[in-house]
Write an enzyme that holds these catalytic residues in place. Structure first.
Site, PDB file in Angstrom:
ATOM      1  N   LYS A 187       0.643  -1.028   0.074  1.00 23.53           N
ATOM      2  CA  LYS A 187      -0.036   0.300   0.001  1.00 23.53           C
ATOM      3  C   LYS A 187       0.529   1.427  -0.048  1.00 23.53           C
ATOM      4  CE  LYS A 187      -1.826   3.059   2.133  1.00 23.53           C
ATOM      5  NZ  LYS A 187      -1.648   4.901   1.490  1.00 23.53           N
ATOM      6  N   GLU A 261       9.052   1.197  11.853  1.00 24.08           N
ATOM      7  CA  GLU A 261      10.340   2.430  11.399  1.00 24.08           C
ATOM      8  C   GLU A 261       9.747   3.825  11.314  1.00 24.08           C
ATOM      9  OE1 GLU A 261      12.326   5.014   9.841  1.00 24.08           O
ATOM     10  OE2 GLU A 261      13.181   3.633   8.295  1.00 24.08           O
ATOM     11  N   CYS A 295      13.787  10.653   7.961  1.00 19.87           N
ATOM     12  CA  CYS A 295      13.439  10.130   9.225  1.00 19.87           C
ATOM     13  C   CYS A 295      14.863  10.151  10.725  1.00 19.87           C
ATOM     14  CB  CYS A 295      12.216   8.524   9.648  1.00 19.87           C
ATOM     15  SG  CYS A 295      13.083   8.071   8.739  1.00 19.87           S
ATOM     16  N   GLU A 396       9.644  16.557  15.855  1.00 23.22           N
ATOM     17  CA  GLU A 396       9.698  15.884  14.479  1.00 23.22           C
ATOM     18  C   GLU A 396       8.932  16.466  13.674  1.00 23.22           C
ATOM     19  OE1 GLU A 396      10.772  11.596  11.798  1.00 23.22           O
ATOM     20  OE2 GLU A 396       9.147  12.140  12.217  1.00 23.22           O
TER      21      GLU A 396
END
Length: 502
Positions: A187, A261, A295, A396
């Site tokens: 996906k 992750e 990330c 973040e």
């Protein structure tokens, strides 16, 4: 409804006018008939349409993968090896094409896509192509019996891929799954999945029907039913913490394993004896590579106070030379953010940093690029005078923004570096080998680079501590996450035990 990869089959530049789902080796229309428009973040131009998938589409894909698993799981390891090797070869053969696809769809500089995304993706397929023959069981002998431990594939695996590095993150999930004998339903992110669709169109002739399937669409309509499907045996997800929490809840319904992750707020530690030119270059690269939409970027830089002024001088000079503009220009080093949603998020943090009292050393605003007035460009931004309790140092941002913090002694900087919910990456800049190892041992993070940030090597475990997730990708250990062990005990003695004799 069957489709030849597209509605109408017409090419518009790099991409087809419209893409179907890839299910059971064929391109098919979506159940709802609805589509999602995909645009170029640098210009706003329309690129293509993809299917807005739903639970019906997901079920078709999972059922196809489930049927294919019966055969694929029993293929000779060399056959799986050859498929993965050919996937790597085809990526390299069309490196320029796939690099441009990533650039046009995501906004990343063509230099990033050419030098990292496509070569690194091919390397992942090559690495896992070397491993099917290394999936071993074990035996243990006892006087009256023998223990055999088999390692077997899980079944249908769900791969939910992020929008920032689409082909590479897909490879990190698909390659180990196929190497271990699983089948996959991918996906992609709805905003940047075109390169994934094109790559598997390129590889459709070498993948048995149903071994890899792709369903496009939004998370609630396509991602959730995929993870909840009773025939899915594992989910691998790369993305944000809020979405990860939802996926873990969905996965709990059928109690399936996960690899997560997630985000990061990684610490880059510059020591007093560091090569300051190299360290400044590393910080700039960590800030602008892939527009900061990484990330594992080192978005908190801790600089020893004795070299702070010299370091900031070098950092200001180097970030001033970053070339921002047309992502298709090989000279460009910083492109637009991948979507309006991400642009607005980063812009909000630029305002927040100033409100929190941080000093804008460089950037700090939207960038205006001649000829790209509709582009989603943010200036490369450095905040100095940052405290570790500020939101810009804790949350973040996922953009070309880095925070500079000072430190005096080792205990202080290690405590600050570890004072975060995350634990994905980190860097240490020092000429003292003992200090480098001492810091690396104490840093609570999945990766530590010494004297060169983003120094990726083949087989390097990728994954995080704490809320950066669990499980590892890109390494032999990954195969353990895509297999399960089965114990078989063989009795070596003759006759009954004699428990129920008169």
């Amino acid at each position: 409804m069957a489709m030849d990869g597209a509605t109408g089959g017409t090419r518009r530049g790099l991409f087809l006018e419209s893409y179907g789902h890839f299910i059971d080796g064929a391109w098919v229309g979506g159940d709802s008939g609805k589509t999602i428009a995909v645009s170029n973040p640098a210009t706003g131009a329309h690129l293509s349409n993809i299917q807005a998938g739903n639970a019906v589409d997901v079920d078709r894909a999972v059922q196809a993968a489930h049927r294919a698993f019966k055969t694929w799981s029993r293929t000779h390891p060399r056959a799986r090896q050859q498929v993965l090797q050919e996937m790597a070869r085809r990526l390299r053969a069309r490196l320029a094409d796939f690099a441009m696809m990533e650039t046009v769809d995501n906004g990343k500089p063509i230099s990033d896509a050419t030098m990292f995304d496509i070569p690194a993706t091919a390397e992942v397929y090559d690495y896992f192509a070397s491993l099917p023959l290394q999936i071993h069981g074990e035996t243990t002998d006892f006087p009256d019996s023998m223990l055999l431990v088999h390692r077997e594939p899980l079944g249908v695996c769900a791969a939910i891929v992020p929008w920032n590095i689409p082909l590479y993150c897909t490879a990190l999930k698909v390659a180990p799954a196929l190497a271990a004998g699983n089948t996959v339903v991918v996906k992609p992110a709805e905003s940047t999945g075109l390169s994934i669709l094109e790559f598997f169109k390129e590889c459709a002739d070498i993948l048995p029907p149903g071994v890899v399937n792709i369903v496009t669409g939004y998370g609630p309509e396509a991602g959730e039913p995929l993870v909840r499907h009773p025939l899915v045996r594992k989910v691998s997800f790369t993305g944000s913490k809020p979405t990860a929490r939802k996926i873990m809840q969905y996965a709990s319904q059928n109690i399936i394993p996960q690899t997560m992750e997630l985000g990061g707020k990684s610490a880059n530690i510059v020591c007093a004896d560091a090569d300051l030119d190299a360290a400044a270059e590393g910080v700039v690269m960590s800030t602008v590579f892939n527009k900061g939409e990484v990330c594992i970027s080192g978005s908190r830089t801790f600089v020893h106070e004795s070299v702070m002024d010299r370091f900031l001088e070098k950092l200001s000079a180097q970030i001033g030379h970053v070339r921002q503009g047309d992502p298709q220009d090989p000279r460009t080093q910083l492109g637009p953010q991948a979507s309006k949603v991400q642009f607005d998020k980063v812009a909000g943090y630029l305002e927040l940093g100033c409100a929190e009292g941080a000093h804008v050393l460089a950037g700090g605003a939207k960038a205006s690029i001649v000829g790209f007035e509709q582009g989603l460009f943010i200036q490369p931004t450095i905040f100095s005078n940052v405290r570790n309790d500020m939101r810009i140092a804790r949350e973040e941002i996922f953009g070309p923004v880095t925070c500079i913090l000072g430190w005096r002694d080792e205990d202080e900087v290690l405590a600050l570096a570890n004072d975060t919910d995350y634990g994905l990456g980190g860097g240490v800049w020092t000429r003292d080998l003992t200090r480098a190892h001492r810091f690396a041992r104490e840093m609570q993070t999945g990766t530590v680079w010494i004297n060169r940030y983003y120094n990726f090597v083949p087989g390097q475990p990728l994954g995080g501590f704490k809320q950066s997730g669990f499980g590892r990708e890109n390494t032999f250990e990954t195969l353990l996450h895509y297999t399960q062990s089965k114990a078989v005990i063989v009795n070596l003695t003759e006759g009954p035990i004699g428990l129920y004799q008169g």
